[in-house]
Scaffold this active site. Structure first.
Site, PDB file in Angstrom:
ATOM      1  N   CYS A 228       1.003  -1.091   0.025  1.00 28.73           N
ATOM      2  CA  CYS A 228      -0.010  -0.042   0.049  1.00 28.73           C
ATOM      3  C   CYS A 228       0.830   1.164  -0.151  1.00 28.73           C
ATOM      4  O   CYS A 228       1.838   1.326   0.326  1.00 28.73           O
ATOM      5  CB  CYS A 228      -0.963   0.079   1.267  1.00 28.73           C
ATOM      6  SG  CYS A 228      -1.417  -1.668   1.637  1.00 28.73           S
TER       7      CYS A 228
ATOM      8  N   ARG B 133       3.801   0.949  -7.467  1.00 29.17           N
ATOM      9  CA  ARG B 133       3.759  -0.182  -6.366  1.00 29.17           C
ATOM     10  C   ARG B 133       2.673  -1.090  -6.496  1.00 29.17           C
ATOM     11  O   ARG B 133       2.632  -2.242  -5.745  1.00 29.17           O
ATOM     12  CB  ARG B 133       3.771   0.444  -5.144  1.00 29.17           C
ATOM     13  CG  ARG B 133       4.972   1.127  -4.784  1.00 29.17           C
ATOM     14  CD  ARG B 133       4.715   2.150  -3.565  1.00 29.17           C
ATOM     15  NE  ARG B 133       4.425   1.506  -2.436  1.00 29.17           N
ATOM     16  CZ  ARG B 133       5.398   1.172  -1.471  1.00 29.17           C
ATOM     17  NH1 ARG B 133       6.597   1.732  -1.696  1.00 29.17           N
ATOM     18  NH2 ARG B 133       5.050   0.414  -0.456  1.00 29.17           N
TER      19      ARG B 133
ATOM     20  N   TRP C 276      -3.427  -2.089  -1.149  1.00 33.28           N
ATOM     21  CA  TRP C 276      -3.179  -3.461  -1.698  1.00 33.28           C
ATOM     22  C   TRP C 276      -3.669  -4.551  -0.815  1.00 33.28           C
ATOM     23  O   TRP C 276      -3.446  -4.662   0.432  1.00 33.28           O
ATOM     24  CB  TRP C 276      -1.673  -3.780  -2.010  1.00 33.28           C
ATOM     25  CG  TRP C 276      -1.179  -5.210  -1.803  1.00 33.28           C
ATOM     26  CD1 TRP C 276      -0.820  -6.026  -1.092  1.00 33.28           C
ATOM     27  CD2 TRP C 276      -0.871  -5.684  -3.491  1.00 33.28           C
ATOM     28  NE1 TRP C 276      -0.224  -7.194  -1.742  1.00 33.28           N
ATOM     29  CE2 TRP C 276      -0.313  -6.996  -2.949  1.00 33.28           C
ATOM     30  CE3 TRP C 276      -1.045  -5.224  -4.613  1.00 33.28           C
ATOM     31  CZ2 TRP C 276      -0.106  -7.853  -3.802  1.00 33.28           C
ATOM     32  CZ3 TRP C 276      -0.926  -6.144  -5.587  1.00 33.28           C
ATOM     33  CH2 TRP C 276      -0.381  -7.457  -5.301  1.00 33.28           C
TER      34      TRP C 276
ATOM     35  N   ASN D 258      -0.399   1.032   6.622  1.00 36.40           N
ATOM     36  CA  ASN D 258       0.302  -0.239   5.802  1.00 36.40           C
ATOM     37  C   ASN D 258       0.810  -1.215   6.562  1.00 36.40           C
ATOM     38  O   ASN D 258       1.192  -0.815   7.937  1.00 36.40           O
ATOM     39  CB  ASN D 258       1.545   0.306   4.803  1.00 36.40           C
ATOM     40  CG  ASN D 258       1.052   1.367   3.859  1.00 36.40           C
ATOM     41  OD1 ASN D 258      -0.096   1.463   3.406  1.00 36.40           O
ATOM     42  ND2 ASN D 258       2.147   1.849   3.194  1.00 36.40           N
ATOM     43  N   GLY D 259       0.527  -2.562   6.265  1.00 36.20           N
ATOM     44  CA  GLY D 259       0.965  -3.389   7.192  1.00 36.20           C
ATOM     45  C   GLY D 259       0.058  -4.485   7.683  1.00 36.20           C
ATOM     46  O   GLY D 259      -0.979  -4.200   7.158  1.00 36.20           O
TER      47      GLY D 259
ATOM     48  N   GLU E 228      14.903 -23.583 -10.358  1.00 38.80           N
ATOM     49  CA  GLU E 228      14.615 -22.127 -10.125  1.00 38.80           C
ATOM     50  C   GLU E 228      15.936 -21.457 -10.512  1.00 38.80           C
ATOM     51  O   GLU E 228      15.585 -20.210 -11.261  1.00 38.80           O
ATOM     52  CB  GLU E 228      14.183 -21.807  -8.754  1.00 38.80           C
ATOM     53  CG  GLU E 228      13.778 -20.389  -8.458  1.00 38.80           C
ATOM     54  CD  GLU E 228      12.605 -19.699  -9.169  1.00 38.80           C
ATOM     55  OE1 GLU E 228      12.080 -20.550 -10.202  1.00 38.80           O
ATOM     56  OE2 GLU E 228      12.698 -18.620  -9.455  1.00 38.80           O
TER      57      GLU E 228
ATOM     58  N   LYS F 112      15.669 -18.689 -13.494  1.00 37.31           N
ATOM     59  CA  LYS F 112      16.007 -17.400 -13.322  1.00 37.31           C
ATOM     60  C   LYS F 112      16.969 -16.616 -14.557  1.00 37.31           C
ATOM     61  O   LYS F 112      16.885 -15.552 -15.025  1.00 37.31           O
ATOM     62  CB  LYS F 112      16.531 -17.202 -11.995  1.00 37.31           C
ATOM     63  CG  LYS F 112      16.038 -16.172 -10.989  1.00 37.31           C
ATOM     64  CD  LYS F 112      14.609 -15.808 -10.783  1.00 37.31           C
ATOM     65  CE  LYS F 112      13.543 -16.254 -11.809  1.00 37.31           C
ATOM     66  NZ  LYS F 112      12.276 -16.472 -10.806  1.00 37.31           N
TER      67      LYS F 112
ATOM     68  N   GLU G   3      15.812 -16.745 -18.245  1.00 41.81           N
ATOM     69  CA  GLU G   3      14.776 -15.760 -18.541  1.00 41.81           C
ATOM     70  C   GLU G   3      15.170 -14.304 -18.705  1.00 41.81           C
ATOM     71  O   GLU G   3      14.660 -13.416 -19.428  1.00 41.81           O
ATOM     72  CB  GLU G   3      13.588 -15.735 -17.496  1.00 41.81           C
ATOM     73  CG  GLU G   3      13.526 -15.277 -16.151  1.00 41.81           C
ATOM     74  CD  GLU G   3      12.323 -15.369 -15.467  1.00 41.81           C
ATOM     75  OE1 GLU G   3      11.325 -14.845 -15.957  1.00 41.81           O
ATOM     76  OE2 GLU G   3      12.472 -15.757 -14.243  1.00 41.81           O
TER      77      GLU G   3
ATOM     78  N   HIS H 217      23.280 -40.236 -17.432  1.00 49.97           N
ATOM     79  CA  HIS H 217      22.237 -40.975 -18.215  1.00 49.97           C
ATOM     80  C   HIS H 217      22.301 -40.247 -19.689  1.00 49.97           C
ATOM     81  O   HIS H 217      21.258 -40.424 -20.204  1.00 49.97           O
ATOM     82  CB  HIS H 217      21.132 -41.086 -17.501  1.00 49.97           C
ATOM     83  CG  HIS H 217      21.260 -42.000 -16.409  1.00 49.97           C
ATOM     84  ND1 HIS H 217      21.579 -43.320 -16.409  1.00 49.97           N
ATOM     85  CD2 HIS H 217      21.082 -41.741 -15.028  1.00 49.97           C
ATOM     86  CE1 HIS H 217      21.549 -43.778 -14.889  1.00 49.97           C
ATOM     87  NE2 HIS H 217      21.431 -42.721 -14.170  1.00 49.97           N
TER      88      HIS H 217
ATOM     89  N   LYS I  11       4.479 -10.147 -17.036  1.00 51.02           N
ATOM     90  CA  LYS I  11       4.332 -10.505 -15.560  1.00 51.02           C
ATOM     91  C   LYS I  11       3.039 -11.151 -15.171  1.00 51.02           C
ATOM     92  O   LYS I  11       3.272 -12.267 -14.581  1.00 51.02           O
ATOM     93  CB  LYS I  11       4.405  -9.237 -14.907  1.00 51.02           C
ATOM     94  CG  LYS I  11       4.218  -9.503 -13.383  1.00 51.02           C
ATOM     95  CD  LYS I  11       5.339  -9.765 -12.892  1.00 51.02           C
ATOM     96  CE  LYS I  11       5.451 -10.240 -11.237  1.00 51.02           C
ATOM     97  NZ  LYS I  11       6.561 -11.010 -11.162  1.00 51.02           N
TER      98      LYS I  11
HETATM   99  C1  F6R Z   1       9.594 -16.610 -13.877  1.00 48.43           C
HETATM  100  C2  F6R Z   1       8.111 -16.047 -13.339  1.00 48.43           C
HETATM  101  C3  F6R Z   1       7.157 -17.200 -14.031  1.00 48.43           C
HETATM  102  C4  F6R Z   1       5.838 -17.151 -13.289  1.00 48.43           C
HETATM  103  C5  F6R Z   1       4.703 -18.033 -13.958  1.00 48.43           C
HETATM  104  C6  F6R Z   1       3.560 -18.140 -12.932  1.00 48.43           C
HETATM  105  O1  F6R Z   1      10.373 -15.552 -12.889  1.00 48.43           O
HETATM  106  O2  F6R Z   1       7.905 -15.116 -12.871  1.00 48.43           O
HETATM  107  O3  F6R Z   1       7.565 -18.339 -14.428  1.00 48.43           O
HETATM  108  O4  F6R Z   1       6.160 -18.040 -12.005  1.00 48.43           O
HETATM  109  O5  F6R Z   1       4.413 -17.056 -15.096  1.00 48.43           O
HETATM  110  O6  F6R Z   1       3.026 -16.863 -12.594  1.00 48.43           O
HETATM  111  P1  F6R Z   1       2.159 -16.808 -11.268  1.00 48.43           P
HETATM  112  O7  F6R Z   1       2.675 -17.001 -10.155  1.00 48.43           O
HETATM  113  O8  F6R Z   1       1.523 -15.273 -11.279  1.00 48.43           O
HETATM  114  O9  F6R Z   1       0.941 -17.727 -11.600  1.00 48.43           O
END
Ligand code: F6R
Length: 609
Positions: A2, A27, A74, A100-101, A482, A486, A489, A505, A604
């Protein structure tokens, strides 16, 4: 998270409030509101949705007055709605508060206040604050605020305004940021510098446990006992864009550094005070159902799927229920075997990923009970699932998920422990051991974030390689997946994660001279086996960077470089081991000149199949 703004001076408060909130829009928020004192009464205006909707609602009828507070919300407690939006007032409309919080003890306080006759309008934790103020006020605003602050537990930044005390705002903070901007004949309050930077660069940054009385002519800072605190003025020398990122170059780096705070928020109120057990008040299934669950599916995409893999390990180990972890876009088409003893857990930061949402609907259609683990209150997935556990990571803006992942891991662990408590499948001492380990994690993540120079050096040295391998066993393999996602991407380096024992293998054929291999070796139960696999790649002249706990003195004998993370329980160490991998990806992307926050071809929130 928030946003908060406050104004007191000779100018039009509403103008600053709306402008300041606009500066905090980046934000993320789901509703907005302002309260302005017109010399007689307080006018509150709020609206669910974007600020544009609030402005449209106001039209030309902008509240008039020279003192006010504003907020972008938020959602945490209660879905996004007009009523749940801030500012919140007491029964008589004499006091208004933005916050906030999370107020952890709000339920007990609310009950107490209702018994005394207070009427609540919202589902929020925040609303207890103006009612408490009403309860304690006997003509001394400061004393009443101090009493409120003594009664509440949790994390917060708060601004209080009173109709009986014109020209005076009082604010305070604990674990959430709050700055006071020093103007000429006017002063400002904000949760973040971008809201005030157009007006002043001279600020006081409040510390935890401090309270400030802000008028147009001055700012008095004191502790909760009323003892004055001397503070130095902090001159902001960032530009507006850097200020949005809190001084970090990218949102991704900011969010990596926010992980200690995010994890604290996830844990907040979910651990018994004596550290003996996990509390998940939001889950209301009867024990009989949880005792009777025979199969769990964890379904998610991308990073959330990787968190699900760790979740599978946790739940199987702790609650002794068989778990399958599925990629959402596969799950819905593979005709999974589901009955009334099945629980499907979907994991999603945004709560809007269409693949995950469709998988959730399919699981429901087949008769499964469903649970969402998500970061966004009121999101489609949160609404569709039978029950929800929120991660409380705060908005994640960078495309690459970082703090969402660590907070998802925390929720997975809490779920594992919670089910173990109900099913009596883990000794009490082991539960306590893990809970106490969990409490240390925020500080340990902070320590991991302190030593980035070696990571920067590796990123520079190996950032131009086109291929990188990640290896690990058990939970280290999940973290490797993971780390590899990272890296690819955001830096566009071709990265592959392999279960270390699987290399021989087939994939070992790809290991050649000078190829970088990131070997994660934190799991004691498979440590010797991982070492053997590391020796296999070293024998092919790969360059190996090992990730180990700081008590490990063995790994450095077999690898080229070691990055150490604080020692903790091997169940918890993925929460730490992932951090250098996030940083490695970040700095490799910087080395290659990539657009870190907006990597090519990615969005995103993925709302297409
Ligand atoms: C990678 C990333 C994506 C999301 C995926 C699922 O850094 O952000 O792989 O994890 O698109 O997104 P959510 O978690 O929003 O369902």
């Amino acid at each position: 998270m928030c946003g908060i703004v406050g104004y007191v001076g000779d100018g039009e408060a509403a103008r600053f409030l709306l402008e300041g909130l606009t500066k905090l829009e980046y934000r993320g928020y789901d509703s907005a509101g302002i309260a302005v004192f017109d010399g007689e009464k307080i006018r509150v205006e709020k609206s669910v949705g974007r600020l544009a909707e609030l402005k449209e609602k106001l039209g030309d009828n902008i509240p008039v007055g020279t003192m006010g507070i504003g907020h972008t919300r938020w959602a945490t407690h209660g879905r996004p709605s007009d009523l749940n939006s801030h500012p919140h007032t007491d029964c008589a409309g004499d006091f208004v508060v933005v916050h906030n919080g999370i107020i952890e003890n709000y339920l007990a306080l609310k009950e107490e206040l209702i018994k005394k006759g207070h009427k609540f309008l919202s589902e929020t934790d925040t609303e207890v604050l103006p009612h408490l103020l009403e309860e304690f006020y006997d003509g001394d605003f400061e004393a009443a605020v101090r009493e409120v602050l003594r009664r509440i537990e949790g994390s917060y930044s708060i601004v209080f305004m009173s109709r009986n005390d014109p020209g005076k705002l009082i604010c305070s903070k604990q674990d959430n940021p709050l700055v006071i901007g020093l103007g000429k004949g006017e002063n400002f309050i904000a949760s973040d510098i971008p809201a005030i930077i157009a007006h002043t660069r001279r600020t006081y940054i409040l510390s935890d446990g401090e309270m400030a009385v802000v008028t147009k002519v001055g700012v008095a800072i004191m502790n909760y006992a009323g003892v004055p605190v001397r503070k130095k003025v902090f001159e902001v020398n960032w530009n507006a864009e850097a200020a949005e990122k809190g001084g970090f170059e990218h949102f991704m780096l900011k969010e990596i550094h926010e992980q200690p705070k995010a994890v604290r928020a996830t844990l907040s109120g979910r651990i018994e005070k004596d550290g003996s057990a996990v509390v998940l008040e939001e889950l209301s299934w009867d024990k009989a159902f949880l005792n009777d669950v025979r199969k769990i599916f964890i379904v998610a995409c991308g990073t959330a799927y990787h968190a699900g893999l760790v979740g599978k390990y946790y739940i199987e180990n702790m609650a002794r229920i068989s778990v399958e972890c599925d990629i959402a876009s596969e799950f819905r088409y593979r005709s999974p075997i589901i009955d009334e003893h099945t629980l499907t857990i979907v994991v999603s930061q945004s709560g809007e990923t269409i693949d995950t949402l469709a998988a959730l609907k399919e699981a429901k259609r087949l008769g499964s009970k469903t649970l969402a683990v998500t970061n966004v209150v009121g999101s489609s997935i949160a609404r569709e699932a039978d029950q929800v556990v929120y991660t409380w990571a705060g908005p994640e803006i960078a495309v690459a998920s970082t703090k969402a992942y660590t907070t998802q891991l925390i929720v997975m662990l809490l779920l594992g422990l919670y089910m173990a408590q109900i099913r009596d499948s883990l000794p009490k001492e082991r539960i306590e051991e893990l809970v106490n380990g969990l409490k240390e994690i925020p500080t340990q993540i902070s320590r991991t974030l302190e030593d980035v120079d070696p990571i920067k050096t590796f990123a520079r040295r190996y950032g131009f390689n086109e291929h990188v391998f990640f290896i690990g066993r058990s939970l280290d393999y999940d973290v490797a997946l993971e780390g590899s996602l990272k890296l690819k991407e955001i830096s566009y380096i071709h990265a592959e994660a392999y279960a270390a024992g699987e290399l021989k293998h087939g994939t070992l054929a790809l290991i050649v001279d000078s190829l970088p291999v990131i070997a994660i070796a934190t799991q004691k139960s498979v440590y010797e086996k991982t070492l053997s696999n590391i020796k296999e790649v070293k024998a092919r002249d790969a360059v190996v960077i090992g990730i180990a706990s700081d008590t490990d003195t063995e790994l450095e004998k077999y690898v080229d470089h070691v990055i150490k993370v604080p020692e903790t329980d091997e169940m918890l160490i993925p929460l730490l081991a992932v951090v250098p991998l996030q940083l490695l990806a970040y700095y490799a992307a910087i080395t290659r000149g990539c657009d870190v926050d907006k990597p090519r071809n990615l969005a995103k929130s993925v709302t297409v199949e």
